[in-house]
Design an enzyme around this catalytic site. Structure first.
Site, PDB file in Angstrom:
ATOM      1  N   LYS A  84       0.838  -1.193   0.000  1.00  0.00           N
ATOM      2  CA  LYS A  84       0.000   0.000   0.000  1.00  0.00           C
ATOM      3  C   LYS A  84       0.877   1.248   0.000  1.00  0.00           C
ATOM      4  O   LYS A  84       1.858   1.339   0.746  1.00  0.00           O
ATOM      5  CB  LYS A  84      -0.915  -0.017   1.224  1.00  0.00           C
ATOM      6  CG  LYS A  84      -1.959   1.099   1.246  1.00  0.00           C
ATOM      7  CD  LYS A  84      -2.947   0.901   2.393  1.00  0.00           C
ATOM      8  CE  LYS A  84      -4.015   1.985   2.385  1.00  0.00           C
ATOM      9  NZ  LYS A  84      -5.030   1.779   3.452  1.00  0.00           N
ATOM     10  N   SER A 158      -9.345   2.796   1.847  1.00  0.00           N
ATOM     11  CA  SER A 158      -8.214   3.368   1.146  1.00  0.00           C
ATOM     12  C   SER A 158      -7.262   2.320   0.560  1.00  0.00           C
ATOM     13  O   SER A 158      -6.338   2.675  -0.189  1.00  0.00           O
ATOM     14  CB  SER A 158      -7.421   4.282   2.095  1.00  0.00           C
ATOM     15  OG  SER A 158      -6.913   3.571   3.204  1.00  0.00           O
ATOM     16  N   SER A 182     -10.839   0.694   5.797  1.00  0.00           N
ATOM     17  CA  SER A 182      -9.992   0.695   4.609  1.00  0.00           C
ATOM     18  C   SER A 182      -9.430  -0.668   4.207  1.00  0.00           C
ATOM     19  O   SER A 182      -8.911  -0.804   3.098  1.00  0.00           O
ATOM     20  CB  SER A 182      -8.842   1.684   4.794  1.00  0.00           C
ATOM     21  OG  SER A 182      -9.328   3.000   4.818  1.00  0.00           O
TER      22      SER A 182
END
Length: 474
Positions: A84, A158, A182
């Site tokens: 990420k 996210s 997320s």
């Protein structure tokens, strides 16, 4: 290997791990298959935003040499992974989705340290919203990530780039983080698995607020067992995190098989009436409850009182945003998106009594949920209140006829659970009549991460929804 590269890219991480360990498949062969897949599908999906192919090839070569020399392989030996883009990766561009933070770190986050030490092959970074704010993945550097099941839809966020990369067969495992949903929302949107672990299960370092419990890091994959495999490599104690749990990560490498007969299951389509939910999403949650009945569970419609969870989350999150972004906002008042500025400004308005009240309510909420799980073993809920929405909008402004006041409102079914500190797993649970994925949220008692994984694994085996490949990119 007689299988096609595409078929190889959709094998489970556990299957691939077995092939790598037996040397029926080399780390270099597996990497090249995934790089070819990325080249073919990533332009449409925009999930992987930084690719380090040459670096990955060298790491794969070294991995093959180590196993040929008889070295004991790590738990993630040879498995390609993308990180990420909120997680710092030494020597690899890390943008945080913002021009204000775009650069090349000289140090790995602890999470990345552990993944590399376990033998995984880093091939790049996955897209995020600006500084991870919001559950729809778009930013001013790389643009939006598209849902592989329908390229006109959001992949969530996210950890949206991670979820879309998994669903597209670009990686077999991926890491993410979760404050308000997320890890869970993008998993639900993309028909993959995301676990929000208990706070401290995956220690976080470096961190400005090391004692905080609202934000956690965790694993994603296409199956529950693969998610547990990644968790086994990233969980466990570390002195750099004051809240790190002592239980070794290896515990999560154990088989997840479990007879669910007699399991006490509570379910709610709307968190006890606290949130509006699209009818087609609620219907999938109800169908999931019926699956558990078929597995021999005692299923009842019930939900703990989560009323205070809203104030707890909003207050503690605003405080965390001021800590993280307040000084940056002062230096670059026009450099942050409006939602981040507003949340940081809300944090500045908080008084000591405001934060103290939130901590008291947080404690009351914990005990109410603890008592609830004295009567039930798990709680089934919607992950998201909506199906994947149009990729061109910032957030849904209405759900089931109820207006959403801001970009957080539509995530309430996930972030209210964040406030409880309970482990929560998003597992593929079905599809809307239009073919859009919907996940079910499996919530467990405090620190019962392994039990939650076992329950999710049993549900997954009974349904098989994870096997459905995305039609949007084929």
């Amino acid at each position: 290997m007689t299988t096609t590269d595409d078929d190889l890219c959709f094998r489970t991480a556990l299957d691939l791990s077995a092939l790598l360990r037996s040397r029926e498949l080399s780390a270099r062969e597996l990497l090249e298959a995934h790089l070819a897949r990325i080249e073919r599908v990533n332009p449409a999906v925009n999930a992987i935003v930084t690719l380090v192919a040459d670096r990955a090839r060298e790491a794969a070569r070294q991995a093959d040499e180590r196993i040929a020399a008889g070295e004991e392989p790590g738990p993630l030996h040879g498995l390609p992974i993308a990180h990420k883009d909120l997680h710092n990766t030494a020597g690899i561009r890390t943008s945080h989705g913002s021009p204000l933070a775009d650069g090349v770190p000289d140090q790995d986050d602890l999470l990345i340290e552990r993944i590399r030490a376990a033998g995984a092959i880093t091939l790049g970074k996955t897209n995020v919203p600006e500084f991870g704010a919001g559950s729809h993945t778009f930013n001013p550097i790389f643009g939006a990530t598209h849902n592989p099941h329908d390229l006109g839809r959001s992949a969530g966020g996210s950890s949206g780039g991670a979820a879309a990369a998994l669903a597209s067969g670009m990686v077999p495992i991926a890491d993410g983080s979760d404050t308000g949903g997320s890890l869970r929302n993008p998993a639900s949107f993309c028909n993959v698995v995301g676990l929000r672990p208990s706070p401290g299960r995956v220690p976080n370092w470096p961190s400005l607020t090391a004692w905080g419990t609202l934000g956690v890091k965790g694993p994603m994959a296409r199956t529950v067992a693969d998610t547990a495999l990644l968790l086994s490599a990233i969980a466990g104690p570390d002195a750099r995190s004051p809240i790190a749990l002592e239980e070794p990560g290896a515990r999560f490498a154990r088989p997840l098989d479990r007879d669910l007969t007699g399991l006490r299951v509570a379910w709610s389509p709307d968190l006890g009436g606290l949130v509006p939910v699209e009818p087609e999403v609620a219907a999938v949650v109800e169908s999931a409850a019926e699956v558990f009945t078929g597995l021999g569970c005692a299923v009842e419609r019930a939900c703990p009182d989560l009323t205070e969870a809203e104030e707890v989350f909003r207050t503690l999150r605003a405080s965390a945003f001021e800590v993280a972004f307040g000084a940056l906002m002062d230096r670059h008042p026009d450099g942050l998106k409006r939602a981040i500025r507003e949340n940081a400004e809300e944090g500045r308005k908080l008084t000591g009594p405001d934060v103290g009240r939130a901590e008291v309510l947080h404690t009351l909420l914990y005990h109410r949920v603890r008592e609830f799980f004295g009567r039930y073993d798990v709680l089934l809920l919607p992950v998201s209140q909506v199906a994947p929405f149009d990729v061109g909008i910032e957030y849904p402004t209405e759900i089931a006829g109820v207006a959403m006041d801001d970009y957080l409102d539509w995530m309430r079914s996930a972030y209210l659970i964040s406030s409880t500190g309970s482990p929560a797993l998003s597992v593929p649970a079905g599809f809307t009549p239009g073919g859009l994925p919907v996940g079910v949220q499996i919530v467990g008692p405090h620190r019962a991460d392994f039990a939650v994984l076992q329950v999710g694994h049993a549900f997954e085996r009974a349904t098989g929804h994870w096997r459905r490949r995305p039609a949007g990119i084929e």
